[in-house]
Design a protein around this motif. Structure first.
Motif: not given
Length: 210
Positions: A130-138
């Motif tokens: 549930c950290k969700f650190t990877i956005d679309e660009k990453s």
């Protein structure tokens, strides 16, 4: 006639500043405490949602539920022996994190385990999910680094709940071939699934439509 001294003016100014500061802090606390659910928007009994809310919060944690999950009243319906409930997941500070939660409950709001339970992040059991650190660009960068072929058209990136892994993932599709003729639409390509919290490549597969 009463004369106001300089000292009194200073005290009033200090008190006024304290009042403004207190109001600002209160506003910040309220804005971060999760929005209040207005149950007047639905005909489904409140106690049904209360029990369903507890079920979700038992998996996500109270804070996560209160801040990021809301009932989608427009899509909650009465079914045989209960209700089909839909909730919306949305994390404002990470706008790519959004999805649907859905499950079936009885007339009291107890979850029916015989039917699909979809979209609830297991934040208590697996906090790292549930950290969700990877956005679309990453996610796009990770796919490039791990050999997802560019293909003949733009990649399709979707943040979605994957029942196979039991969590939200980045699903990235590349199209390598595509044509449409007398035999209908045909295409082939590659699919990569990436963990949006760790950046791990969970799988890479070929796909084909005949």
């Amino acid at each position: 006639m009463k004369f106001i001294t300089t000292q009194e003016n200073k005290m009033k100014a200090k008190n006024f500043i304290k009042l403004l500061f207190t109001m600002a802090i209160l506003g910040l606390v309220l804005s971060c405490s999760g929005s209040k659910i207005d149950y007047d928007e639905t005909d489904i009994p409140v106690y049904v949602f209360k029990n369903a809310n507890k079920f979700i919060a038992s998996k996500t944690g109270e804070n996560f539920f209160e801040n990021y999950i809301q009932p989608d009243f427009d899509n909650c319906i009465r079914v045989e022996n209960g209700y089909f409930l839909v909730y919306k997941l949305y994390v404002p500070e990470k706008p790519f994190v959004k999805g649907d939660i859905r499950f079936t409950v009885d007339t009291l709001g107890n979850v029916n385990q015989k039917f699909e339970i979809f979209g609830i992040p297991e934040c208590i059991k697996n906090p790292s999910d549930c950290k969700f650190t990877i956005d679309e660009k990453s996610a796009r960068s990770i796919a490039e680094q791990n050999g997802l072929e560019k293909g003949i058209k733009d990649w399709k990136l979707t943040f979605i709940y994957d029942p196979v892994y039991g969590k939200y993932v980045w699903n990235i599709n590349s199209t390598l071939t595509e044509n449409e003729g007398e035999f209908g639409y045909r295409a082939s390509g590659q699919e990569m699934i990436i963990d949006p919290s760790t950046g791990e490549v969970l799988s890479k597969n070929n796909w084909k439509i005949n």
